[in-house]
Design a protein around this motif. Structure first.
Motif, PDB file in Angstrom:
ATOM      1  N   GLY A 152     -17.475  30.225   8.627  1.00  0.00           N
ATOM      2  CA  GLY A 152     -16.771  28.787   8.035  1.00  0.00           C
ATOM      3  C   GLY A 152     -17.958  27.936   7.369  1.00  0.00           C
ATOM      4  N   CYS A 153     -17.383  26.926   7.200  1.00  0.00           N
ATOM      5  CA  CYS A 153     -18.061  25.740   6.484  1.00  0.00           C
ATOM      6  C   CYS A 153     -18.923  25.035   7.599  1.00  0.00           C
ATOM      7  N   ASP A 154     -18.463  25.392   8.914  1.00  0.00           N
ATOM      8  CA  ASP A 154     -19.281  24.979  10.040  1.00  0.00           C
ATOM      9  C   ASP A 154     -20.465  25.573  10.317  1.00  0.00           C
ATOM     10  N   HIS A 175     -27.677  29.719  11.000  1.00  0.00           N
ATOM     11  CA  HIS A 175     -27.751  28.943   9.775  1.00  0.00           C
ATOM     12  C   HIS A 175     -27.801  27.533   9.666  1.00  0.00           C
ATOM     13  N   PRO A 176     -28.726  27.110   9.230  1.00  0.00           N
ATOM     14  CA  PRO A 176     -28.749  25.315   9.079  1.00  0.00           C
ATOM     15  C   PRO A 176     -27.669  24.856   8.149  1.00  0.00           C
ATOM     16  N   ASP A 177     -27.195  25.843   7.089  1.00  0.00           N
ATOM     17  CA  ASP A 177     -26.484  25.320   6.110  1.00  0.00           C
ATOM     18  C   ASP A 177     -25.457  26.158   6.015  1.00  0.00           C
ATOM     19  N   CYS A 192     -25.844  41.267   6.814  1.00  0.00           N
ATOM     20  CA  CYS A 192     -26.699  40.228   5.972  1.00  0.00           C
ATOM     21  C   CYS A 192     -26.014  39.146   5.413  1.00  0.00           C
ATOM     22  N   THR A 193     -26.756  37.900   5.511  1.00  0.00           N
ATOM     23  CA  THR A 193     -26.233  36.861   4.854  1.00  0.00           C
ATOM     24  C   THR A 193     -26.893  36.162   3.857  1.00  0.00           C
ATOM     25  N   ALA A 194     -26.279  35.393   3.101  1.00  0.00           N
ATOM     26  CA  ALA A 194     -27.038  34.481   2.099  1.00  0.00           C
ATOM     27  C   ALA A 194     -26.541  33.199   2.467  1.00  0.00           C
ATOM     28  N   CYS A 195     -27.502  32.271   2.540  1.00  0.00           N
ATOM     29  CA  CYS A 195     -27.319  30.913   2.857  1.00  0.00           C
ATOM     30  C   CYS A 195     -27.489  29.862   1.939  1.00  0.00           C
ATOM     31  N   LYS A 196     -26.985  28.559   1.990  1.00  0.00           N
ATOM     32  CA  LYS A 196     -27.623  27.640   1.071  1.00  0.00           C
ATOM     33  C   LYS A 196     -28.764  27.144   1.266  1.00  0.00           C
ATOM     34  N   ALA A 221     -30.974  26.575  -7.102  1.00  0.00           N
ATOM     35  CA  ALA A 221     -30.090  25.805  -5.921  1.00  0.00           C
ATOM     36  C   ALA A 221     -28.788  26.414  -6.016  1.00  0.00           C
ATOM     37  N   ARG A 222     -28.319  27.136  -7.059  1.00  0.00           N
ATOM     38  CA  ARG A 222     -26.949  27.565  -7.055  1.00  0.00           C
ATOM     39  C   ARG A 222     -26.549  28.760  -6.258  1.00  0.00           C
ATOM     40  N   PRO A 223     -25.321  29.044  -5.816  1.00  0.00           N
ATOM     41  CA  PRO A 223     -25.019  30.021  -4.913  1.00  0.00           C
ATOM     42  C   PRO A 223     -25.418  31.343  -5.267  1.00  0.00           C
TER      43      PRO A 223
END
Length: 355
Positions: A152-154, A175-177, A192-196, A221-223
């Motif tokens: 989620g966005c949390d 994840h900090p973002d 695996c995750t991709a993070c902001k 900076a884009r997704p």
């Protein structure tokens, strides 16, 4: 100098895409306008599900594959969420079960009747509540039944046992973002995750630890997105510092430098990668592009080999991808995409020509 050195031998060099005829498309669908980088579409051998525009709440259509042509405005939808639906995913072990994540902070799991919907479906089988902000990613575990991951966005990743509706693992603080994408490895032991924050992380969910991490995988900076390949390598799409779109291939044992890095163009839509483990071909669809590029991943350098591009006139809003068991292999079909336009969904068939 022999000719073979110039042209790399590949079975997939002449793969071509073909859109189906108009009467085999799904017409008159109001595709969702949510500004979220998900595929908006999920397909399996029985149904195609598409997130649609809905007034008050969130809804998605579930159509049997054979129900092509114009879809009636009053066609029943799955509409139990109180906020727009952001992501949907079919269960790989049961073609009648689909999960959806929404802006109302919940994940819902639905049982679709045998022949599709005859009336609106408002009662989910299970409601999973644990996120404090909207849920943008849902993805089923590839090998274990009834295990679902949601992010989620949390910035929290939750892994659920859907049978008992309880949290198995809560991965908080890794994840900090904002998390852009999550991809399970082939056997489901890691994801695996991709993070902001521009990092790609490989996570062991049982221990709740980050096994490997690559900071600044793409400078822009884009997704970005990251997916696991069959041999455990990671394929990422993102943007360079000059906002050019990039692809990269990483070895999880050594994340210092990418094994391969290619720049594509300077368009601004996020790139959605789809991977076929049997042929080792990666298809890359940009949001808002009108093309699908495909690449073969091999063992020898430069590892990422551009094969070809399928182009059409209309830009795509989202993309569904049929699992292998839904393809017509007698016609040498190796992939099928469901491309979302503003008002319709158009299947595109990828074929290997055979003499």
């Amino acid at each position: 100098m022999s000719f073979r050195k110039v042209v790399r031998q590949s079975k997939f060099r002449h793969v071509f895409g073909q859109a189906v005829k108009n009467d085999q498309c799904y017409d008159d669908i109001r595709v969702s306008r949510v500004t979220w980088d998900s595929t908006f579409c999920a397909v399996n051998p029985s149904f195609v599900a598409i997130i649609v525009e809905a007034s008050g709440g969130g809804a998605f259509l579930v159509l049997p594959l054979h129900k092509t042509g114009r879809i009636d405005k009053s066609y029943p939808t799955v509409c139990g969420h109180t906020g727009p639906v952001l992501d949907i995913d079919w269960c790989p072990h049961n073609d009648h079960v689909i999960a959806s994540g929404s802006e109302d902070c919940t994940v819902m799991v639905w049982q679709i009747p045998e022949n599709g919907l005859s009336q609106p479906l408002t009662e989910p089988v299970v409601v999973l509540e644990g996120h404090s902000k909207r849920v943008g990613i849902v993805t089923w575990h590839p090998t274990a039944r009834n295990v679902l991951l949601s992010a989620g966005c949390d910035n929290v990743v939750l892994i659920w046992n859907v049978g008992t509706a309880e949290e198995l693992y809560r991965l908080d603080g890794l994840h900090p973002d904002l998390i852009y994408s999550v991809s399970w490895s082939r056997d489901g032991s890691r994801f695996c995750t991709a993070c902001k924050d521009k990092s790609v992380r490989v996570i062991d969910p049982r221990r709740g630890t980050v096994v490997a991490e690559k900071e600044r995988a793409h400078e822009g900076a884009r997704p970005m997105r990251a997916i696991f390949l069959a041999d455990g390598k990671i394929f990422t799409t993102g943007f360079s510092r000059m906002s050019e779109r990039q692809l990269a291939l990483w070895d999880t044992e050594n994340l210092e430098e990418p094994m391969g890095l290619q720049e594509l163009d300077s368009s601004n839509g996020a790139l959605l990668p789809f991977y076929d483990p049997d042929t080792n071909v990666v298809y890359v669809c940009g949001k808002g592009d009108s093309s699908i590029r495909y690449f073969e991943i091999t063992e020898e350098p430069p590892y990422i080999h551009f094969l070809n591009t399928f182009t059409s006139k209309e830009p795509q809003r989202g993309m569904g991808w049929m699992p292998k068991r839904g393809l017509d292999v007698s016609k040498c079909e190796i992939a099928r995409f469901y491309k979302l336009h503003e008002r319709k969904c158009e299947p595109i068939i990828m074929t290997v020509p055979r003499k």
